[in-house]
Write an enzyme that holds these catalytic residues in place. Structure first.
Site, short mmCIF file in Angstrom:
data_model
loop_
_atom_site.label_atom_id
_atom_site.label_comp_id
_atom_site.label_asym_id
_atom_site.label_seq_id
_atom_site.Cartn_x
_atom_site.Cartn_y
_atom_site.Cartn_z
CB THR A 87 -0.90 0.03 1.24
OG1 THR A 87 -0.09 0.15 2.42
CG2 THR A 87 -1.75 -1.23 1.34
CG ASP A 88 0.04 4.54 -2.36
OD1 ASP A 88 -0.99 4.90 -1.76
OD2 ASP A 88 0.09 4.45 -3.59
CB ALA A 89 0.94 8.14 1.65
CB ALA A 90 -3.37 7.04 -1.86
N GLY A 91 -3.47 5.00 0.95
CA GLY A 91 -4.22 4.01 1.72
C GLY A 91 -4.60 2.75 0.97
#
Lengths: 132, 132, 132, 132
Positions: free
Chosen positions: C13-17
Site C-alpha cells: 500500500t501507499d500513503a493514499a491508503g
C-alpha cells in the site's frame, strides 16, 4: 512534460541479471511524481488536502532491450491525452545509447474522496494543458 | 508467536543471484502482519480505528546463508521483549535444510496518533503476553 | 492454469491508503512463479540450466476497485495465448466479495541466452498447451 | 565517503502515511551503489568480473522521525570500519530540517565466488581507506 534521470539500482534487477519488469512501473511513477512537483502539483499536498484522488486505473509497458544495474537512463514523460475525467501519460526509458529500452503508459482518473468519478480539477487541467 | 511460510520470489533476488538483503525486512513484516491477524490484531483495523500507531523504530538482520529464487522458507516469529511502550519481535528464516539462513529483529513502539509515545494498548499487551 | 492466494501486505500500500499500482505486477509474478512450479517449470531450474530465457516483453493492468492492507485475494491465472515464440498470461485479482478488483496480462518471449528470439521450448509448450 | 540526494517516493510509503521501514534499506543501498561508483567500484563491473562478491551480512536501522512522500533527504554515507575481510558503512538520513530522521548501518563481507570468506580485495581497501 518532464525528463527524469534515474539509475538502475541493484534492487531493481533480479537473478536473471536484468531489470525486473515490475520495477519499471516504480521508475515511471518516480518520474511522474517529480514532473507533477515541477508543475506545482505535489502529491503530498494533493493527499493532504484530500479534495481529489488520482488513482492509476490502467498501466502498461513494453520492454525492448534489457536494462542492467548501473545503467543511467532518462525517463521522458509526455502528456498523451487530457480527457474530461482522466489523463494519460507516456514514458520513454532512454539509456545512454539513445535507443529506447522500454516504454510505459499510465492512465490517471480523478476521483472524489468518497469514491465517485469526477472531472479533472482545474489546477490539474491548467497545469497539464499544452504540455508536450 | 507464529510461523509463516514464504517462497523467495524472483523479485526478491538481484543480479548477484540471491535474495537482496532489503527484501528480508519485507518478508519479516509479512510474517508480523500475518501473526498479528491471528492474534486478532489486524493492521487494517488498527489503522482504521486510529487510536494508536505502531511504528517500527529499530530493525536489524543477520544473513548467514544465501537464499535463492524458489526457496521455501519458514519464518518463525517470537516475542522477544514486551516492554512498557514497545515490544521486540525476533525472526528466524528457516529453509528446508533446517539451518537458519537469516535472522531479524524489529522493535515496535506505541505512539499516539498525534505523535507522542504512549503505553502499549491493553489489547496488544494481552495478545502478546505469554506468547513464546 | 493456476489459482494463487495472496494477502495485500502493508508494504503493497501507499500513503493514499490502497495498493500501489506497481505492486500488482509483483503479485502477478508471484502467481506466475507458483503456477510454473506446479507445472514442473521452476524458474530456479530454468535460470540455472540457462538453455533459454523468458523475459516479459509486455505487461498491463487495469484497476477496477481499490485493494487495502489485509485484503485476501485469489489470483487466477489463465493461458490466454500460446504462440510460436511467446505466450500470454491473463490474471484476475479476486477479493472475498467475488468482484474482480484488477486484471493484468503479461507476455513472455523465449530468448536464447545469447539474446535472439527462439521458439518456445518443448517443455514449456507441452506444459502450457491445453491449460485453461 | 559520499552524500546522496533522494526524494521519498509514493511507493516508499504505506497506508500509515509514512516511509515503510523496509524501504530505508533500499535507499541506503542506492547511496552505497552511487558512492561505490564514484570510487571507481561499479557494482556492475564487480558482478561482471566475478572475482569477488560483497554480500551484506548485517544491516540495521533506527527510525527517529517519520518521513513522508515528497520529503527531500540527503543520505550521508561514511566508512565506519574497514576490517580484514569486511567493512561497515553508516548512513544518516537528513531531511531539509537538518535533524537526522533515521540512521542505518550495513556490513559487507568479501566472499570468493565459490562461497568462502576472503580478504578485502586491494582495489576496495585502497578506495575505502582514509575515507571519512
Amino acid at each position: 512534460m518532464y525528463s527524469h534521470p534515474a539509475v538502475i539500482q541493484l534492487h531493481h534487477t533480479d537473478a536473471a541479471g536484468i531489470l525486473f519488469f515490475g520495477h519499471l512501473f516504480m521508475l515511471a511513477h518516480d518520474a511522474y511524481q517529480a514532473g507533477m512537483a515541477v508543475l506545482g502539483l505535489d502529491l503530498r499536498r494533493i493527499l493532504d488536502e484530500g479534495t481529489y484522488l488520482l488513482p492509476i486505473v490502467h498501466a502498461e509497458a513494453d520492454f525492448k532491450a534489457p536494462l542492467r544495474v548501473g545503467d543511467a537512463i532518462d525517463i521522458r514523460v509526455t502528456v498523451e491525452r487530457l480527457g474530461q475525467g482522466s489523463f494519460t501519460l507516456a514514458y520513454d526509458f532512454v539509456p545512454a545509447t539513445g535507443d529506447v529500452a522500454a516504454t510505459a503508459r499510465t492512465v490517471h482518473a480523478a476521483m472524489a474522496p468518497g469514491g465517485g468519478a469526477m472531472a479533472l480539477p482545474d489546477e490539474l487541467r491548467a497545469a497539464l494543458a499544452g504540455r508536450p
